[in-house]
Design a protein around this motif. Sequence first.
Motif, PDB file in Angstrom:
ATOM      1  N   PHE A   2       0.832  -1.233   0.479  1.00 57.22           N
ATOM      2  CA  PHE A   2       0.110  -0.452   0.205  1.00 57.22           C
ATOM      3  C   PHE A   2       0.399   1.264  -0.247  1.00 57.22           C
ATOM      4  CE2 PHE A   2      -2.184   3.186   2.933  1.00 57.22           C
ATOM      5  CZ  PHE A   2      -2.957   3.896   2.238  1.00 57.22           C
ATOM      6  N   ILE A   3       1.773   1.186   0.895  1.00 56.62           N
ATOM      7  CA  ILE A   3       2.769   2.754   0.668  1.00 56.62           C
ATOM      8  C   ILE A   3       3.670   2.721  -0.405  1.00 56.62           C
ATOM      9  CG2 ILE A   3       4.609   3.738   1.913  1.00 56.62           C
ATOM     10  CD1 ILE A   3       3.502   2.320   4.935  1.00 56.62           C
ATOM     11  N   GLY A   4       3.706   1.121  -0.590  1.00 56.05           N
ATOM     12  CA  GLY A   4       4.696   1.430  -2.437  1.00 56.05           C
ATOM     13  C   GLY A   4       3.624   1.642  -3.543  1.00 56.05           C
ATOM     14  N   PHE A   5       2.910   1.706  -3.290  1.00 52.53           N
ATOM     15  CA  PHE A   5       1.073   2.133  -4.415  1.00 52.53           C
ATOM     16  C   PHE A   5       1.059   3.527  -3.786  1.00 52.53           C
ATOM     17  CE2 PHE A   5      -1.480  -1.525  -5.027  1.00 52.53           C
ATOM     18  CZ  PHE A   5      -0.190  -2.391  -5.734  1.00 52.53           C
ATOM     19  N   VAL A   6       2.156   4.551  -2.998  1.00 55.90           N
ATOM     20  CA  VAL A   6       0.905   5.417  -2.972  1.00 55.90           C
ATOM     21  C   VAL A   6       2.652   6.162  -3.082  1.00 55.90           C
ATOM     22  CG1 VAL A   6       1.100   7.648  -1.271  1.00 55.90           C
ATOM     23  CG2 VAL A   6      -1.173   4.985  -0.974  1.00 55.90           C
TER      24      VAL A   6
END
Length: 350
Positions: A125-129
């Motif tokens: 999720f952090i990587g996507f953001v």
Amino acid sequence: MSVSVSPARPGRPDWLWHLGVVAFVALWWLVYRQLVPVAEWITAFFPVERHSHTGEAIAFFFYDVPKVMMLLTLIVFAMGVVRSFFSPEKTRALLSGRREGVGNVFAAMLGIVTPFCSCSAVPLFIGFVSAGIPLGVTFSFLIAAPMVNEVALILLFGLVGWQVAAIYLGFGLVIAIVAGWVIGKLHLEGWLQDWVRDIHSGADVAVEGEHLTMVDRYRLGLTAVREIFGKVWLWIILGIGMGALIHGYVPEDLMVRIMGAGTWWSVPAAVVMGIPMYTNAAGVIPIVEALLGKGAALGTVLAFMMSVIALSLPEMIILRQVLTLRLIAVFIGVVTAGILAVGFLFNVIF
């Protein structure tokens, strides 16, 4: 926040960087495959019965902490490298506007085939953001990854038949897609934590007008790991530690009394009971089987299972370092509404 790329140090040829990255990935994979036996080996040093509540909590902690840390490191590094190929403007243009609904569908489907529990899904999720992907699309993944798990589907098929498993899959997908789409339409990017919002806005994109070599891109990935890992590692440990403390301590008799009640409040009560608990889909299925065997209502049990997986308190502790309390409240509210709908529907149908 800004990231600058300085020339590679003299005496460190490009081939050495490539070899180092390949060696790192290979070592990462070897270590990741050994997490279970290492956790068992460490647990054996404690003067407790392995299959006691305390033994289960210790083994769970020493397995889940390095697992989530390793996933965070690899995913953030990979996304940092990938992000260097695309400007945030192009990324947002590709996945926003009229295509955002399609992005939600693809993100939710990716979540289904990704064998992550709620806390393990946070690094991606952090990587996507950080890659500039729209917030609503990232939430579709964050919801689907733990909620609709292939292990849960297989076990539900064996326990209660393919019809229930198929409905569970369908409604899980719908919840993830619709919830992510709703969050995206609310335009809540301003409710991200400041440091995440800076990444999301693209303020740290690489050198303008300069061609980046693969070594430059590796270094951008390493910089992303240092900055993001340094902000969330402590909260990952605290969140998983809390989850380990309550792992295995399931008040089964009380839960059966609540979930077997033929009243409207049994479904929301099951959701509330599931939030403080923490396990993955495979871990919660034996509890589901025991509850169904003692006469608990199917919809109520499924609502409990989905809340344990998708709304766990440890996950919220980790997400607190990425999202503001207002955005966490929106996330909880949207997902809870979907879970309640599934619970009530299953109780009516079955």
